[in-house]
Design a protein around this motif. Sequence first.
Motif, mmCIF file in Angstrom:
data_model
loop_
_atom_site.group_PDB
_atom_site.id
_atom_site.type_symbol
_atom_site.label_atom_id
_atom_site.label_comp_id
_atom_site.label_asym_id
_atom_site.label_seq_id
_atom_site.Cartn_x
_atom_site.Cartn_y
_atom_site.Cartn_z
ATOM 1 N N SER A 1 23.112 -114.454 -65.580
ATOM 2 C CA SER A 1 23.145 -114.097 -63.825
ATOM 3 C C SER A 1 21.384 -114.284 -63.399
ATOM 4 C CB SER A 1 23.918 -114.030 -63.202
ATOM 5 O OG SER A 1 25.063 -113.661 -64.268
ATOM 6 N N SER B 1 26.561 -114.100 -47.104
ATOM 7 C CA SER B 1 25.911 -114.849 -47.561
ATOM 8 C C SER B 1 24.098 -114.574 -47.299
ATOM 9 C CB SER B 1 26.505 -115.904 -47.836
ATOM 10 O OG SER B 1 27.793 -116.468 -48.611
ATOM 11 N N ASP C 1 23.278 -113.633 -55.423
ATOM 12 C CA ASP C 1 23.206 -114.009 -56.217
ATOM 13 C C ASP C 1 22.449 -114.956 -56.599
ATOM 14 O OD1 ASP C 1 23.731 -115.805 -58.911
ATOM 15 O OD2 ASP C 1 25.778 -114.444 -58.982
ATOM 16 N N VAL D 1 26.217 -110.084 -53.512
ATOM 17 C CA VAL D 1 27.234 -109.144 -54.723
ATOM 18 C C VAL D 1 26.053 -108.304 -54.778
ATOM 19 C CG1 VAL D 1 28.094 -111.347 -56.026
ATOM 20 C CG2 VAL D 1 24.775 -110.699 -56.575
ATOM 21 N N HIS E 1 29.995 -105.057 -58.999
ATOM 22 C CA HIS E 1 29.798 -105.928 -58.983
ATOM 23 C C HIS E 1 29.673 -106.406 -60.522
ATOM 24 C CE1 HIS E 1 29.603 -110.639 -58.314
ATOM 25 N NE2 HIS E 1 28.371 -110.251 -58.987
ATOM 26 N N ASN F 1 29.424 -107.493 -51.068
ATOM 27 C CA ASN F 1 30.604 -108.812 -51.585
ATOM 28 C C ASN F 1 30.971 -109.373 -50.933
ATOM 29 O OD1 ASN F 1 29.943 -107.167 -55.083
ATOM 30 N ND2 ASN F 1 30.413 -106.082 -54.109
#
Length: 381
Positions: A284, A306, A328, A317, A278, A303
Amino acid sequence: MTAYPATEDLDSPAARRAGAVLTIDLEAIKDNYRRLRKVLRPVTCAAAVKGNAYGLGAKQVAPALAKAGARTFFTVNLDEAIEIRSALKKTRPSADIFVLNGAGAGPVEEFIAGGFMPVLNSLGEVAIWSAAARRAGHGLAAALHIDTGMNRLGLPDNELDILAGEPERLAGIEVQYVMSHLACAEESGHELNGIQLDRFRQARARLPAAPGSLANSSGIFLGPDYHFDLARPGAALFGVNPTPDRPNPMRQVVRLQGRILQVRQIDAPQTLGYGATHRMAANSRVATVALGYADGFLRSLSNRASAWIDDKEVPVVGRVSMDMITLDVTGIAAGDAQAGGWVEILGPHQGVDALGEAGGTMGYEILTSLGARYHRIYLGG
Ligand SMILES: *Cc1c(COP(=O)(O)O)cnc(C)c1O
């Protein structure tokens, strides 16, 4: 509504020692049992508690099911049967406990001593159990498994023919149930369901009269034709949707929360984690959370899945590591995502089916993969 552990529990030394907390709602399991029983009424509802009650803990789950009314339990091997018997010592000492692996799963004496009933999967096992009854000088109970299309366990057609012609092979065996197992029950429109139903009816008609059992969780929802005298649900009791093409009629049972170990600012064009899979956008923020594939958070979720912070979705991520995942959290206010905070992995926002689908598998595997390292909190019982 499901009660969730108060924040104090997440701040407890045990939760912090573990780094991730698995909450198992025994009241929801009991409620799911009652819901299935209502669909089945007046047919008996057993409980499949193999695989340590689908990963949720046989010791806690079996007594909860007994309190909801369950008297019949299906395990895979003799070790599980022994564990369930011990777990039910207070709530249901005379529970009927079946062993799916069959009469070869242990010494006959151990079956008899524990009062366990094998599911007889072949003529060879029928012979073992009949001989054991003769030696014991009294009848021995068992279930008789006829294969109707799964082609995995159970008497195949040629053995059924032999048994139908020579029912004396069952001498001494008290057949509690003639059973079979559906291969495609979660696909309600699959043609194999009706084919297996017909074969099961025909098989029963050719054997000495005994109660029948065909349905697993999804089979229950194929309708009363599939219910016979006993259903054997497992997954639905633990919150898996038995009707994948319709809304889930069951209550979610598990909640999984992970602790944020660290939050860091990462700038483009840096990459994240093993394999550098990633690439970060400018400015970020990433939260590193204390669970990984060693805990059953599958590496295939890299990836793809959630987590949630309050009501905000934060994507996984980078690769899932053995002991960590990275999220993230750029879109989350700094005060809501900091070291020592908690994120939700399984819970109201994401059930076991959704996480399974994200990982290319199913809720069953998410449950049975749940790790041994979590701090486990049991609600109710
Ligand atoms: C596992 C199993 C069940 C329970 O299946 P679910 O799909 O979890 O409801 C029932 N019968 C047999 C023979 C099984 O192996």
